[in-house]
Design a protein around this motif. Sequence first.
Motif, PDB file in Angstrom:
ATOM      1  N   HIS A 170      46.729  40.952  42.353  1.00 20.98           N
ATOM      2  CA  HIS A 170      47.827  41.484  41.301  1.00 20.98           C
ATOM      3  C   HIS A 170      49.037  40.362  41.287  1.00 20.98           C
ATOM      4  N   THR A 220      50.543  45.514  31.691  1.00 19.01           N
ATOM      5  CA  THR A 220      49.571  44.960  32.832  1.00 19.01           C
ATOM      6  C   THR A 220      48.269  44.554  32.003  1.00 19.01           C
ATOM      7  N   THR A 266      53.113  44.860  38.050  1.00 20.67           N
ATOM      8  CA  THR A 266      52.075  43.880  37.920  1.00 20.67           C
ATOM      9  C   THR A 266      52.018  43.193  36.236  1.00 20.67           C
ATOM     10  N   THR A 300      52.555  39.890  39.976  1.00 21.18           N
ATOM     11  CA  THR A 300      53.780  40.680  39.488  1.00 21.18           C
ATOM     12  C   THR A 300      54.439  39.621  38.501  1.00 21.18           C
TER      13      THR A 300
END
Length: 647
Positions: free
Chosen positions: A107, A324, A93, A109
Motif C-alpha cells: 500500500h 485509491t 492509500t 500512501t
Amino acid sequence: MSETSVFPVRAEVAENAWCDEAGYFKLYEQSIADPEAFWAEHGKRIHWFKPFTQVKDVNYGPGDVSIKWFADGTTNACYNCVDRHLPAKKDETAIIWEGDSPSEHLHITYGELYENVCRLANAMKARGVKQGDRVTIYMPMIPEAAYAMLACARIGAIHSVVFGGFSPDALAGRIQDCESDCVITADEGLRGGRKVPLKANTDKALESCPGVKTVFVVRRTGGQIGWADGRDVWYHEACAAVSSDCPAEELEAETPLFILYTSGSTGQPKGVLHTTGGYMVYASMTHQYVFDYHDGEVYWCTADVGWVTGHSYIVYGPLANGATTLMFEGVPNYPDSSRFWQVCDKHKVNIFYTAPTAIRALMREGEAPVKATKRDSLRLLGTVGEPINPEAWLWYHHVVGEERCPIVDTWWQTETGGILITPLPGATPLKPGSATRPFFGIRPVIVDSEGKHLEGATEGNLCIADSWPGQMRTVYGDHERFIQTYFSTYPGKYFTGDGCRRDADGYYWITGRVDDVINVSGHRMGTAEVESALVAHGKVAESAVVGYPHDIKGQGIYAYVTLNAGEEPNDELRKELVQWVRKEIGPIASPDLIQWAPGLPKTRSGKIMRRILRKIAENEYGSLGDTSTLADPGVVDELIENRMNRS
Ligand code: 6R9
C-alpha cells in the motif's frame, strides 16, 4: 442480441450516483449549447497555479489544425495527482500494488507517493533531465512505473511509455523517433511466473540509440544483467542520494505531458502527443463520472501502463481525483483463473475495469473460478479496448457482477485521451454491446464515404464534430501527418477510423475499424507494421496481413506470405516467421495463421485487394464480390483452395 433487451438503471444506483438520467441530459445539452461556459466551469476541477481566462481555441481546418485549451492557465499534472491531496490524504492509500505472486502486495500512501516521485524527479535532474526532454519508460507493472511518469510530469519532461512486451527493435524505434536520451527500466519484469528481460532488451535496443545518456534501472527480481558504466544507474541508489522534496514546475496548460506510440493504417507507429491542462481536466472528469467514483473507494483498472488506458485510468485520472488505484503486475490466469476475483476480494475492490478479451478468456474457463470468490465489494464493472460481444457482456453481468453491477462499455482511443462514448452508471439504461451515449462535450457524427452527415438510425464512419479538452494535439514531430490522418478524410471533423451504427434510441454501436488497423486482444496493430516485419525477413518477397474473427482475441492476425523464388514453404519456415515477427515487434504481433501465397490478388495498378484477402481469411470466400478488376483472377482460386481458417 435484440435491441429491445435493455437493462434499466436500478434506483439505488441512480440515487447514489453523481449523475442520474435527467442530470445527464441537462449537462449534456449545456455542454453542446455552450462549450465555452461548460468547460470554463469544469476546467476548475483541477488546481491551477494561474487560473485560465481563455477556454477553447480550436481550428479544425481546412489548412492548418490547431487545438488549445485553457491556454493562458498554468498547472502541473503531478501536483494535481499528488501534492494537492497531501493535506487531507497524506496517510491514505494512493496505490495498492498487487504483485505477480499472490504473496506480494504493497500500500503506497499519498505521502509516500510524494516522496518517491520527488526523489526520482531530483535524480533525473541530477542527470541533466530538464523540461521538454523526452524520457522513455520501459517498465513492468510496478509502482516505480507510476513514479516515473509522475516524476517526468513534475519537472516538465515528456514521458514516452513503451509497453514492456515490445521487442528491442520496437523500443529502439520509439526512442529514436522522439530522440529520447533517458530511459527508465527494470532488471526484469515478472508476469505469470515468467521473467521478462527488460534490461537485456534495453541494452539491445540501445545499440542503435547512441544518444541515450542515462538508464535508470529498478531492481525488481535481482536477476543477472549487463551494465554500462557511466550510462546505467541503479534507481534505488540514485533516489537515495537526493532530497525528498522537489518543486512541481509551474507549466503552461499546453506543455506536452506525454507521447504514446500507436499504430495507424500506414507506416510506423505515430507518436500521439498529449498536453497538460486539458488532458488532466478530461481524464479526471471522465474518471469521476464514468466510474461514478466516490471518495474512499478502491478502483482497479487491469490495463498495462504501456497503453493509454493505463495512463488515463490507472495513473492520471484516478490520482487527480485522490482515488485509491490498484496496480496489478500479473495476468488473469496465474496462479489460476480465479486471480482477478481473488484480488477483488483481497483488496475489497469496488470498481473493476478490464478488456473484453480477458472476459472472453475467463468465460471459457466456466463459472467455477468466479464462484469460488465472493466479489461482494464490487459495485461497478467496465470494459474497454474493443467491441464486447453480447454473450461476454451477459456473462460479465450475470456471473461476475451477479446482476448487481452496471457495466460501462467505454469507447475511446489513444488519440482521444479519455472516454468519449459511454454509459454513466446512474444515468444510462444499458444495451449489451453498445457503448451507448456521448460523454459531456462530445459531438459524434456518422458520415457516409463522401462525408455526408447521416441522421437518425444509421450506420457509417464515426467522426467527432468538435474538440474536447483531452484530444491529442499533434503527432510528435510530424504535424502534417496529424492533419492528414485525422482531418483530411472528412474535412472539418476528427475522423476516428471506426465504423459505427446509431440505433433509433440514439445509442452508438462501434462496429470496428474501417481502416487497415486490426484489434488483437484490445491491442492496436497496423497491418502494415506486421507486413513490413515479414518482408524484412530474407526469404520473404511480399506479404499481406489482415484480421479474422478469433474467439478469444477478438481478431487474430492472418498473414499471406509470398516467398522469394527458390525458397521452400514448410512448417519450419512458418515457425521461423512467427518467431521473426515476435522479435521484430513483440509477442502481441505474432501471426496466428500464415498462408503461403504464390501470388497476391492485385488490381491492374498493382494495389493489393485486401477486401478479397479479408474475405478468404474470414472463411467467407463465397461472397468475394467483384473480382473483375484483378490483374490475374486465377490467384484467388488458389488462395481459397489453401485457406487456413476453415472454422
Ligand atoms: C482506449 C483504447 C482504440 C480503438 C478504437 C476502437 C477500439 C476501444 C472500444 C473499442 C468498441 C469499445 N475500441 N474501445 N471498440 N467498443 N468500448 O483502446 O485505445 O488502443 O488507441 O484503441 O480500439 O476500434 O478505435 P487504443
